[in-house]
Scaffold this motif. Structure first.
Motif, short mmCIF file in Angstrom:
data_model
loop_
_atom_site.label_atom_id
_atom_site.label_comp_id
_atom_site.label_asym_id
_atom_site.label_seq_id
_atom_site.Cartn_x
_atom_site.Cartn_y
_atom_site.Cartn_z
N TYR A 38 -12.39 12.33 1.42
CA TYR A 38 -12.95 11.13 2.27
C TYR A 38 -13.90 11.83 3.56
CZ TYR A 38 -14.21 6.80 4.69
OH TYR A 38 -14.69 5.90 5.33
N GLN A 90 -6.66 5.14 6.86
CA GLN A 90 -7.18 6.42 6.87
C GLN A 90 -8.05 6.30 8.12
OE1 GLN A 90 -8.63 7.12 2.91
NE2 GLN A 90 -10.73 6.61 3.62
N ASN A 127 -6.97 -0.64 -2.50
CA ASN A 127 -6.65 0.55 -3.16
C ASN A 127 -7.79 1.65 -3.02
OD1 ASN A 127 -5.22 2.11 -4.98
ND2 ASN A 127 -5.65 1.01 -6.81
N PRO A 143 -7.84 10.84 -1.18
CA PRO A 143 -7.09 11.74 -0.27
C PRO A 143 -8.24 11.95 1.07
CG PRO A 143 -7.56 12.62 -2.40
CD PRO A 143 -8.11 11.63 -2.26
N GLU A 144 -7.31 12.22 1.99
CA GLU A 144 -8.11 12.10 3.40
C GLU A 144 -9.14 13.06 3.54
OE1 GLU A 144 -8.96 10.74 7.18
OE2 GLU A 144 -7.44 9.83 6.00
N LEU A 165 0.66 -1.20 0.00
CA LEU A 165 0.03 -0.14 0.06
C LEU A 165 0.79 1.34 0.13
CD1 LEU A 165 -2.93 -1.08 2.34
CD2 LEU A 165 -2.93 -0.47 0.10
N LEU A 183 0.98 2.68 -3.16
CA LEU A 183 -0.21 3.47 -4.02
C LEU A 183 -0.31 4.82 -3.23
CD1 LEU A 183 -2.34 0.57 -3.87
CD2 LEU A 183 -1.18 1.49 -5.71
N THR A 184 0.17 5.16 -2.14
CA THR A 184 -0.31 6.49 -1.49
C THR A 184 1.16 7.06 -1.27
OG1 THR A 184 -1.72 7.58 0.17
CG2 THR A 184 -0.71 5.34 0.72
N ASN A 185 0.83 8.49 -0.77
CA ASN A 185 1.83 9.11 -0.28
C ASN A 185 1.71 9.45 1.23
OD1 ASN A 185 -0.11 11.26 -0.63
ND2 ASN A 185 1.23 12.53 -1.74
N ARG A 186 0.63 9.10 1.69
CA ARG A 186 0.12 9.42 3.15
C ARG A 186 0.99 8.46 4.05
NH1 ARG A 186 -5.23 8.23 4.29
NH2 ARG A 186 -5.35 7.29 2.01
N ALA A 197 -6.91 3.74 0.08
CA ALA A 197 -5.43 4.36 0.00
C ALA A 197 -5.41 5.56 -1.03
CB ALA A 197 -4.40 3.06 -0.45
N SER A 198 -5.93 5.20 -2.21
CA SER A 198 -6.15 6.34 -3.27
C SER A 198 -6.92 7.40 -2.89
CB SER A 198 -6.22 5.82 -4.67
OG SER A 198 -7.78 5.20 -4.53
#
Length: 126
Positions: free
Chosen positions: A113, A65, A103, A109-110, A43, A46-49, A106-107
């Motif tokens: 969401y 998240q 996915n 953005p917080e 994961l 897939l994400t930069n968080r 993860a994709s």
């Protein structure tokens, strides 16, 4: 003078017999921490968080998240899928497949969401 229980041969034999009966997990036993770190590695691409995890060999949890946590226990990943409406279980031996199912979480953005959740809660309250 020593205490009667400290140097009693019967007590030491009983303790050693008890120690021999204690079962240890085999070396090839399932490790939840290793499975969750494998999923974390899938994961992370897939994400930069920032993704957080914690656990032991019996049970581990990872936070993807807000309100989305993945639990790993007894050789399976568990999470709640809000979009498909229920709990999801996936084998821990397939972290790539679990990452593909996770996915969308993860994709997203917080912030978007969170806005989506606030809009849904506003509709439910009306």
């Amino acid at each position: 003078m020593s205490h009667s229980r400290l140097n009693n041969p019967r007590v030491s034999r009983a303790r050693s017999a008890l120690a021999n009966r204690v079962k240890h997990k085999p070396r090839h036993a399932f490790c939840a921490a290793k499975a969750i770190t494998a999923l974390l590695g899938e994961l992370a691409s897939l994400t930069n968080r920032q993704l957080y995890w914690s656990g032991s060999s019996d049970m581990a949890v990872m936070s993807i998240q807000h309100d989305v946590n993945v639990w790993c226990r007894d050789g399976r990943f568990f999470w709640t899928d809000f979009f498909r409406g229920g709990a999801v279980s996936h084998p821990a031996s397939d972290p790539v497949g679990a990452a593909a199912l996770l996915n969308p979480f993860a994709s997203i953005p917080e912030t978007s969401y969170s806005q989506h959740r606030r809009a849904l809660s506003g509709l439910a309250a009306a």
